[in-house]
Scaffold this motif. Structure first.
Motif, PDB file in Angstrom:
ATOM      1  N   VAL A 147       0.835  -1.204   0.000  1.00 11.99           N
ATOM      2  CA  VAL A 147       0.000   0.000   0.000  1.00 11.99           C
ATOM      3  C   VAL A 147       0.869   1.253   0.000  1.00 11.99           C
ATOM      4  N   ALA A 148       1.935   1.235   0.802  1.00 15.32           N
ATOM      5  CA  ALA A 148       2.813   2.400   0.886  1.00 15.32           C
ATOM      6  C   ALA A 148       3.493   2.681  -0.444  1.00 15.32           C
ATOM      7  N   PHE A 149       4.011   1.655  -1.091  1.00 13.21           N
ATOM      8  CA  PHE A 149       4.739   1.866  -2.339  1.00 13.21           C
ATOM      9  C   PHE A 149       3.869   2.569  -3.380  1.00 13.21           C
ATOM     10  N   ALA A 150       2.673   2.050  -3.602  1.00  7.50           N
ATOM     11  CA  ALA A 150       1.808   2.601  -4.648  1.00  7.50           C
ATOM     12  C   ALA A 150       0.823   3.626  -4.122  1.00  7.50           C
ATOM     13  N   ARG A 151       0.933   3.952  -2.834  1.00  4.06           N
ATOM     14  CA  ARG A 151      -0.006   4.887  -2.198  1.00  4.06           C
ATOM     15  C   ARG A 151      -1.452   4.492  -2.522  1.00  4.06           C
ATOM     16  N   ARG A 152      -1.821   3.294  -2.141  1.00  6.07           N
ATOM     17  CA  ARG A 152      -3.156   2.777  -2.421  1.00  6.07           C
ATOM     18  C   ARG A 152      -4.141   3.406  -1.454  1.00  6.07           C
ATOM     19  N   GLU A 153      -4.746   4.496  -1.863  1.00 11.26           N
ATOM     20  CA  GLU A 153      -5.516   5.332  -0.951  1.00 11.26           C
ATOM     21  C   GLU A 153      -6.774   4.665  -0.425  1.00 11.26           C
ATOM     22  N   ALA A 154      -7.261   3.649  -1.099  1.00 10.25           N
ATOM     23  CA  ALA A 154      -8.465   2.959  -0.619  1.00 10.25           C
ATOM     24  C   ALA A 154      -8.240   2.308   0.737  1.00 10.25           C
ATOM     25  N   HIS A 155      -6.977   2.132   1.140  1.00  8.31           N
ATOM     26  CA  HIS A 155      -6.675   1.407   2.384  1.00  8.31           C
ATOM     27  C   HIS A 155      -6.144   2.321   3.485  1.00  8.31           C
ATOM     28  N   ARG A 156      -6.243   3.626   3.283  1.00  6.74           N
ATOM     29  CA  ARG A 156      -5.713   4.550   4.290  1.00  6.74           C
ATOM     30  C   ARG A 156      -6.455   4.425   5.614  1.00  6.74           C
ATOM     31  N   GLU A 157      -7.758   4.381   5.556  1.00  2.00           N
ATOM     32  CA  GLU A 157      -8.536   4.296   6.792  1.00  2.00           C
ATOM     33  C   GLU A 157      -8.268   2.983   7.527  1.00  2.00           C
ATOM     34  N   ARG A 158      -8.166   1.901   6.783  1.00  4.18           N
ATOM     35  CA  ARG A 158      -7.903   0.590   7.373  1.00  4.18           C
ATOM     36  C   ARG A 158      -6.569   0.575   8.110  1.00  4.18           C
ATOM     37  N   ILE A 159      -5.548   1.167   7.509  1.00  2.64           N
ATOM     38  CA  ILE A 159      -4.235   1.207   8.141  1.00  2.64           C
ATOM     39  C   ILE A 159      -4.283   2.016   9.434  1.00  2.64           C
ATOM     40  N   GLY A 160      -4.981   3.140   9.422  1.00  2.00           N
ATOM     41  CA  GLY A 160      -5.116   3.915  10.652  1.00  2.00           C
ATOM     42  C   GLY A 160      -5.804   3.131  11.755  1.00  2.00           C
ATOM     43  N   GLU A 161      -6.843   2.393  11.409  1.00  2.00           N
ATOM     44  CA  GLU A 161      -7.556   1.570  12.392  1.00  2.00           C
ATOM     45  C   GLU A 161      -6.636   0.503  12.980  1.00  2.00           C
ATOM     46  N   LEU A 162      -5.875  -0.144  12.129  1.00  2.00           N
ATOM     47  CA  LEU A 162      -5.000  -1.222  12.595  1.00  2.00           C
ATOM     48  C   LEU A 162      -3.881  -0.678  13.477  1.00  2.00           C
ATOM     49  N   LEU A 163      -3.326   0.477  13.120  1.00  2.00           N
ATOM     50  CA  LEU A 163      -2.282   1.064  13.956  1.00  2.00           C
ATOM     51  C   LEU A 163      -2.818   1.382  15.341  1.00  2.00           C
ATOM     52  N   LEU A 164      -3.984   2.022  15.405  1.00  2.00           N
ATOM     53  CA  LEU A 164      -4.532   2.429  16.693  1.00  2.00           C
ATOM     54  C   LEU A 164      -4.994   1.239  17.522  1.00  2.00           C
ATOM     55  N   ALA A 165      -5.357   0.133  16.845  1.00  2.00           N
ATOM     56  CA  ALA A 165      -5.721  -1.078  17.586  1.00  2.00           C
ATOM     57  C   ALA A 165      -4.504  -1.693  18.260  1.00  2.00           C
ATOM     58  N   ASN A 166      -3.314  -1.526  17.666  1.00  2.99           N
ATOM     59  CA  ASN A 166      -2.056  -1.974  18.277  1.00  2.99           C
ATOM     60  C   ASN A 166      -2.114  -3.440  18.705  1.00  2.99           C
ATOM     61  N   GLU A 167      -2.646  -4.284  17.845  1.00  6.17           N
ATOM     62  CA  GLU A 167      -2.883  -5.673  18.236  1.00  6.17           C
ATOM     63  C   GLU A 167      -1.709  -6.593  17.944  1.00  6.17           C
ATOM     64  N   ARG A 168      -0.893  -6.262  16.937  1.00  5.01           N
ATOM     65  CA  ARG A 168       0.169  -7.187  16.541  1.00  5.01           C
ATOM     66  C   ARG A 168       1.489  -6.444  16.412  1.00  5.01           C
ATOM     67  N   ILE A 169       2.497  -6.937  17.126  1.00  2.00           N
ATOM     68  CA  ILE A 169       3.820  -6.357  17.043  1.00  2.00           C
ATOM     69  C   ILE A 169       4.395  -6.585  15.650  1.00  2.00           C
ATOM     70  N   TYR A 170       5.276  -5.703  15.215  1.00  2.00           N
ATOM     71  CA  TYR A 170       5.959  -5.687  13.911  1.00  2.00           C
ATOM     72  C   TYR A 170       5.088  -5.100  12.803  1.00  2.00           C
ATOM     73  N   ALA A 171       3.829  -5.480  12.719  1.00  2.00           N
ATOM     74  CA  ALA A 171       2.991  -4.949  11.648  1.00  2.00           C
ATOM     75  C   ALA A 171       2.914  -3.430  11.715  1.00  2.00           C
ATOM     76  N   GLY A 172       2.942  -2.867  12.919  1.00  2.00           N
ATOM     77  CA  GLY A 172       2.822  -1.426  13.076  1.00  2.00           C
ATOM     78  C   GLY A 172       3.920  -0.642  12.385  1.00  2.00           C
ATOM     79  N   ARG A 173       5.081  -1.254  12.199  1.00  2.00           N
ATOM     80  CA  ARG A 173       6.159  -0.558  11.498  1.00  2.00           C
ATOM     81  C   ARG A 173       5.770  -0.292  10.050  1.00  2.00           C
ATOM     82  N   GLY A 174       5.082  -1.252   9.475  1.00  2.00           N
ATOM     83  CA  GLY A 174       4.591  -1.050   8.122  1.00  2.00           C
ATOM     84  C   GLY A 174       3.513   0.005   8.059  1.00  2.00           C
ATOM     85  N   TYR A 175       2.631   0.044   9.051  1.00  2.00           N
ATOM     86  CA  TYR A 175       1.576   1.056   9.080  1.00  2.00           C
ATOM     87  C   TYR A 175       2.175   2.457   9.152  1.00  2.00           C
TER      88      TYR A 175
END
Length: 209
Positions: A76-104
């Motif tokens: 998503v970051a490479f191509a700036r896939r804007e359809a997934h911006r909201e989803r990434i914000g939700e996942l970051l704030l949920a803070n459920e899985r270590i390591y994935a947040g670095r990608g967010y």
């Protein structure tokens, strides 16, 4: 425990985008190594996959475990896939899985808007006081990077004598790595290098016919 091998569509997405060459491990340890040919190959395949993967496949990966989520966020970051911006914000704030947040955090830096800077602020306000786990260092790097791009000063609230950044560093890192400003420069530079790498790789893609 959920296993992608039991779900055909998810399994296809994981085997196409996540596990070949143990890609997820390379993404978790960037910037890459000194082998420039390997780096170019990694970047080329990421750029190609970032425009090839469908929104449906990305959603499957975001709904799975950290390796899949980390890989999806890089694509998503490479191509700036804007359809997934909201989803990434939700996942970051949920803070459920270590390591994935670095990608967010990388993806939010790539989107480069005030809205995404504020998501990083919300995350840091919630999680800098906690030292058990998280990607607070990547979030601070992304926020300072966005401050530089946008001309804002969002990171300032976490710095200095009364800020939460220095206490978090002291809890998570040995003394020689816990200097508030040197660490901040380092994490900023990691995000900046990833964004520059993505730009370079995306520009190298052949034009669409």
């Amino acid at each position: 425990m959920r296993n992608h091998r039991h779900e055909p569509a998810l399994n296809a997405a994981v085997e196409t985008y996540v596990t070949p060459g143990r890609r997820y491990l390379k993404l978790n340890h960037t910037p890459f190594g000194s082998d420039q040919a390997e780096n170019r190959n990694i970047g080329r395949t990421l750029a190609e996959d970032s425009v090839r993967i469908t929104d449906e496949e990305l959603e499957l990966l975001f709904g799975y475990e950290w390796r899949a989520q980390l890989t999806a966020s890089w694509l998503v970051a490479f191509a700036r896939r804007e359809a997934h911006r909201e989803r990434i914000g939700e996942l970051l704030l949920a803070n459920e899985r270590i390591y994935a947040g670095r990608g967010y955090c990388f993806a939010l830096a790539r989107f480069a808007t005030e809205e995404h800077a504020r998501l990083l602020v919300d995350y840091l306000r919630a999680f800098l006081p906690h030292t058990d786990r998280g990607e607070q260092d990547a979030a601070m790097g992304a926020l300072t990077y966005l401050d530089g791009l946008l001309g804002t000063t969002h990171a300032a609230q976490f710095l200095g004598e009364n800020g939460a950044w220095a206490p978090w560093l002291r809890e998570r890192f040995p003394p020689q790595r816990a200097d508030e400003w040197a660490a901040l420069d380092h994490f900023h530079d990691v995000i900046a290098a990833r964004c520059a790498f993505a730009d370079e790789c995306m520009k190298a893609l052949p034009p669409e016919r």
